[in-house]
Design an enzyme around this catalytic site. Structure first.
Site, PDB file in Angstrom:
ATOM      1  N   GLU A  96       0.821  -1.208   0.000  1.00 43.94           N
ATOM      2  CA  GLU A  96       0.000   0.000   0.000  1.00 43.94           C
ATOM      3  C   GLU A  96       0.858   1.262   0.000  1.00 43.94           C
ATOM      4  O   GLU A  96       1.989   1.259   0.498  1.00 43.94           O
ATOM      5  CB  GLU A  96      -0.905   0.006   1.242  1.00 43.94           C
ATOM      6  CG  GLU A  96      -1.838  -1.192   1.250  1.00 43.94           C
ATOM      7  CD  GLU A  96      -2.774  -1.262   2.444  1.00 43.94           C
ATOM      8  OE1 GLU A  96      -3.847  -1.840   2.286  1.00 43.94           O
ATOM      9  OE2 GLU A  96      -2.429  -0.754   3.527  1.00 43.94           O
ATOM     10  N   CYS A 109       3.391   8.370   1.413  1.00 43.07           N
ATOM     11  CA  CYS A 109       4.017   7.403   2.314  1.00 43.07           C
ATOM     12  C   CYS A 109       4.149   6.099   1.517  1.00 43.07           C
ATOM     13  O   CYS A 109       3.163   5.571   1.002  1.00 43.07           O
ATOM     14  CB  CYS A 109       3.127   7.233   3.537  1.00 43.07           C
ATOM     15  SG  CYS A 109       3.733   6.009   4.688  1.00 43.07           S
ATOM     16  N   CYS A 116       6.735  -7.481   6.372  1.00 39.78           N
ATOM     17  CA  CYS A 116       7.893  -6.930   7.088  1.00 39.78           C
ATOM     18  C   CYS A 116       8.448  -7.997   8.023  1.00 39.78           C
ATOM     19  O   CYS A 116       7.693  -8.713   8.672  1.00 39.78           O
ATOM     20  CB  CYS A 116       7.464  -5.713   7.904  1.00 39.78           C
ATOM     21  SG  CYS A 116       8.861  -4.893   8.740  1.00 39.78           S
ATOM     22  N   CYS A 120       7.460  -5.961  15.036  1.00 42.72           N
ATOM     23  CA  CYS A 120       7.004  -5.049  16.099  1.00 42.72           C
ATOM     24  C   CYS A 120       5.570  -5.435  16.496  1.00 42.72           C
ATOM     25  O   CYS A 120       4.705  -5.586  15.627  1.00 42.72           O
ATOM     26  CB  CYS A 120       7.053  -3.599  15.629  1.00 42.72           C
ATOM     27  SG  CYS A 120       8.695  -3.096  15.084  1.00 42.72           S
ATOM     28  N   CYS A 123       2.199  -3.407  15.315  1.00 41.26           N
ATOM     29  CA  CYS A 123       2.089  -2.971  13.917  1.00 41.26           C
ATOM     30  C   CYS A 123       1.338  -3.996  13.066  1.00 41.26           C
ATOM     31  O   CYS A 123       1.614  -5.198  13.136  1.00 41.26           O
ATOM     32  CB  CYS A 123       3.497  -2.763  13.360  1.00 41.26           C
ATOM     33  SG  CYS A 123       3.519  -2.320  11.611  1.00 41.26           S
ATOM     34  N   GLY A 186       7.068  -2.418   5.524  1.00 43.85           N
ATOM     35  CA  GLY A 186       8.443  -2.886   5.375  1.00 43.85           C
ATOM     36  C   GLY A 186       9.467  -2.033   6.084  1.00 43.85           C
ATOM     37  O   GLY A 186       9.158  -0.970   6.610  1.00 43.85           O
ATOM     38  N   GLU A 187      10.692  -2.551   6.101  1.00 42.05           N
ATOM     39  CA  GLU A 187      11.800  -1.864   6.749  1.00 42.05           C
ATOM     40  C   GLU A 187      12.800  -1.472   5.647  1.00 42.05           C
ATOM     41  O   GLU A 187      13.502  -2.325   5.096  1.00 42.05           O
ATOM     42  CB  GLU A 187      12.444  -2.810   7.784  1.00 42.05           C
ATOM     43  CG  GLU A 187      13.799  -2.397   8.305  1.00 42.05           C
ATOM     44  CD  GLU A 187      13.873  -0.977   8.892  1.00 42.05           C
ATOM     45  OE1 GLU A 187      12.920  -0.538   9.567  1.00 42.05           O
ATOM     46  OE2 GLU A 187      14.886  -0.298   8.643  1.00 42.05           O
ATOM     47  N   SER A 218      12.502   6.031   7.344  1.00 37.92           N
ATOM     48  CA  SER A 218      12.256   5.676   8.737  1.00 37.92           C
ATOM     49  C   SER A 218      12.741   4.250   8.978  1.00 37.92           C
ATOM     50  O   SER A 218      12.522   3.363   8.162  1.00 37.92           O
ATOM     51  CB  SER A 218      10.755   5.780   9.019  1.00 37.92           C
ATOM     52  OG  SER A 218      10.477   5.455  10.358  1.00 37.92           O
ATOM     53  N   SER A 241      12.278   4.897  14.619  1.00 34.26           N
ATOM     54  CA  SER A 241      11.136   4.414  15.402  1.00 34.26           C
ATOM     55  C   SER A 241      11.666   3.944  16.745  1.00 34.26           C
ATOM     56  O   SER A 241      12.177   2.838  16.863  1.00 34.26           O
ATOM     57  CB  SER A 241      10.439   3.269  14.667  1.00 34.26           C
ATOM     58  OG  SER A 241       9.900   3.743  13.455  1.00 34.26           O
ATOM     59  N   LEU A 242      11.546   4.794  17.744  1.00 37.49           N
ATOM     60  CA  LEU A 242      12.161   4.484  19.043  1.00 37.49           C
ATOM     61  C   LEU A 242      11.145   3.797  19.963  1.00 37.49           C
ATOM     62  O   LEU A 242      11.363   2.676  20.392  1.00 37.49           O
ATOM     63  CB  LEU A 242      12.717   5.780  19.660  1.00 37.49           C
ATOM     64  CG  LEU A 242      13.613   5.599  20.873  1.00 37.49           C
ATOM     65  CD1 LEU A 242      14.824   4.732  20.555  1.00 37.49           C
ATOM     66  CD2 LEU A 242      14.080   6.959  21.404  1.00 37.49           C
ATOM     67  N   CYS A 363      -0.279   5.397  10.287  1.00 39.34           N
ATOM     68  CA  CYS A 363       0.939   4.680  10.692  1.00 39.34           C
ATOM     69  C   CYS A 363       0.611   3.341  11.325  1.00 39.34           C
ATOM     70  O   CYS A 363      -0.206   3.265  12.241  1.00 39.34           O
ATOM     71  CB  CYS A 363       1.698   5.478  11.761  1.00 39.34           C
ATOM     72  SG  CYS A 363       2.599   6.843  11.109  1.00 39.34           S
TER      73      CYS A 363
HETATM   74  N1  SAH Z   1      10.038  -0.162   9.364  1.00 40.11           N
HETATM   75  C1  SAH Z   1      10.216   1.275   9.362  1.00 40.11           C
HETATM   76  C2  SAH Z   1       9.278   1.971   8.417  1.00 40.11           C
HETATM   77  C3  SAH Z   1       7.805   1.908   8.828  1.00 40.11           C
HETATM   78  S1  SAH Z   1       7.364   3.451   9.409  1.00 40.11           S
HETATM   79  C4  SAH Z   1      10.081   1.792  10.781  1.00 40.11           C
HETATM   80  O1  SAH Z   1       9.624   1.022  11.644  1.00 40.11           O
HETATM   81  O2  SAH Z   1      10.449   2.931  11.058  1.00 40.11           O
HETATM   82  C5  SAH Z   1       5.841   3.169  10.178  1.00 40.11           C
HETATM   83  C6  SAH Z   1       5.791   3.834  11.526  1.00 40.11           C
HETATM   84  O3  SAH Z   1       4.524   3.545  12.146  1.00 40.11           O
HETATM   85  C7  SAH Z   1       6.861   3.307  12.461  1.00 40.11           C
HETATM   86  O4  SAH Z   1       7.326   4.353  13.267  1.00 40.11           O
HETATM   87  C8  SAH Z   1       6.065   2.320  13.284  1.00 40.11           C
HETATM   88  O5  SAH Z   1       6.687   1.991  14.478  1.00 40.11           O
HETATM   89  C9  SAH Z   1       4.774   3.060  13.452  1.00 40.11           C
HETATM   90  N2  SAH Z   1       3.671   2.202  13.869  1.00 40.11           N
HETATM   91  C10 SAH Z   1       3.564   0.862  13.765  1.00 40.11           C
HETATM   92  N3  SAH Z   1       2.392   0.447  14.277  1.00 40.11           N
HETATM   93  C11 SAH Z   1       1.744   1.549  14.708  1.00 40.11           C
HETATM   94  C12 SAH Z   1       0.466   1.769  15.306  1.00 40.11           C
HETATM   95  N4  SAH Z   1      -0.370   0.757  15.558  1.00 40.11           N
HETATM   96  N5  SAH Z   1       0.128   3.047  15.602  1.00 40.11           N
HETATM   97  C13 SAH Z   1       0.955   4.064  15.325  1.00 40.11           C
HETATM   98  N6  SAH Z   1       2.149   3.919  14.749  1.00 40.11           N
HETATM   99  C14 SAH Z   1       2.547   2.670  14.442  1.00 40.11           C
END
Ligand code: SAH
Length: 376
Positions: A96, A109, A116, A120, A123, A186-187, A218, A241-242, A363
């Site tokens: 998407e 985006c 992925c 996490c 997600c 994806g990453e 990201s 993404s911390l 996100c």
């Molecule tokens: N893999 C990369 C690129 C994806 S960015 C990364 O993790 O940075 C997508 C962003 O959405 C990331 O910051 C991810 O942690 C965040 N995300 C994932 N699940 C989410 C959720 N349920 N609500 C809000 N943000 C979320």
């Protein structure tokens, strides 16, 4: 010929395309014409490339493709100002891309992988597991889709939605995309070479001519990728993404933390900002009672400031709903308290307004549901 065997012309730089066109027995200047059709005029069918001879167009249709992605469905949200495209790959995996229009600004985006591998727990994409790396052309194609879509939006927004989302007039819909963020499925650093090649394609001044500073990549925190980026001459923005400053909490949320713990990650980011002088964003998803305590805000400020200030910004994102994860977003009070605490410590933080929640486009919500796309 199936699309799998066809040459994806969006994968190729102008030099590569020239070699390919010559190998097809055509003069080199045809490559320039084709490249201009693809990247400047954004033509998405060989048939419509009227400056190419009909015979060559027919040949291209047989032997090449303009991305392997097939558009299945476009969802619209936020009164028409957010659009989510679902694309199928040749193996029917789906990915998407999301276009978001703001006053004088438009962001796409983009996905870098189908599924992925990072796992996490909060997600939606992670639940799919890993399916496939996207090719440079298939990553770039999503940006070209968004640019074409953007052109249609002024004639196709609903006025109430537009006002509600604070775009007071269609004049404020920009003619050109302003940002491309690699924050879809994806990453990107797990598919670094293809991701980087897609940026190269889109950046080419003779082609789509997208400014390096208008890209943001990201990452979950793959340190080798951060290292590669700090040595890269292209000035692409970096987001991390911390989501937690405490190793135990972060490892439970993001398996990658066991390999690249918080301290090492922040050290790498600091090295990146020392080298590039570019500001880094930290994404922090706020999940009720998991990582949203003031105690966690304190740990976050401590770890970010431990070795002195560096150019940074924290984006606080109240968790977006994902089915069956058993977690809830933090209340507004907790979100505000978290932000105020960070600000009181001199850490700049904003709460990010999310687009597209109603169409599962925000996100972490991208799950590329093909069945839904086809039946909707
Ligand atoms: N893999 C990369 C690129 C994806 S960015 C990364 O993790 O940075 C997508 C962003 O959405 C990331 O910051 C991810 O942690 C965040 N995300 C994932 N699940 C989410 C959720 N349920 N609500 C809000 N943000 C979320």
């Amino acid at each position: 010929m199936s699309d799998v065997q066809k040459i994806n012309v969006l994968d190729l730089s102008l030099a590569e395309l020239t070699a390919q066109v010559k190998a097809w027995g055509q003069p080199a200047f045809r490559a320039k014409q084709l490249y201009r059709q693809l990247w400047v005029l954004l033509t998405d069918e060989f048939e419509a490339m009227s400056d190419l001879p009909a015979g060559f167009r027919a040949f291209l249709k047989e032997h090449a493709c303009i991305s392997t992605l097939r558009l299945l469905k476009v969802y619209r949200g936020d009164g028409g100002l957010t659009r989510k495209a679902v694309f199928a790959l040749p193996g029917n995996e789906t990915i998407e891309a999301v276009l978001m229009v703001y006053p004088d600004r438009a962001t796409v985006c983009v996905s870098s992988q189908a599924g992925c591998p990072m796992g996490c727990v909060f997600c939606a994409t992670a639940k799919l597991g890993f399916m496939k790396d996207l090719s440079p052309g298939d990553i770039a194609h999503q940006v070209l889709w968004a640019q074409r879509m953007l052109r249609e939006i002024p004639d196709d927004v609903d006025a109430d939605g537009m006002v509600k989302h604070r775009l007071d007039s269609v004049e404020r819909v920009p003619g050109r995309l302003t940002n491309a963020v690699f924050m879809g499925m994806g990453e990107p650093f797990n598919n670094y070479t293809n991701w980087r090649a897609s940026v190269e394609r889109l950046h080419d001044p003779d082609g789509f001519n997208f400014g390096a500073r208008n890209f943001t990549v990201s990452t979950v925190g793959l340190i080798p990728g951060i290292r590669k980026l700090m040595d890269d001459p292209l000035q692409v923005n970096l987001a991390i993404s911390l989501h937690a400053a405490d190793d135990e909490i972060r490892s439970a949320m993001m398996p990658v933390n066991r390999r690249y713990p918080v301290g090492d990650l922040i050290d790498a980011v600091r090295e990146y900002t020392d080298k590039t002088h570019r500001r880094v964003s930290f994404e922090y998803v706020l999940i009720e009672e998991k990582n949203d305590d003031l105690h966690e805000a304190q740990k976050l400020a401590d770890v970010l400031l431990a070795k002195g200030k560096f150019p940074m910004h924290v984006n606080l994102i109240p968790l977006n709903p994902v089915d069956d994860i058993g977690m809830t977003r933090s209340s507004r009070e907790r979100v505000n308290a978290f932000r105020n605490y960070l600000e009181s410590r001199g850490v700049p933080a904003t709460v990010r307004i999310q687009r597209g929640v109603d169409i599962n486009a925000a996100c972490g919500q991208l799950a590329g549901d093909a069945a839904k796309a086809l039946s909707a």
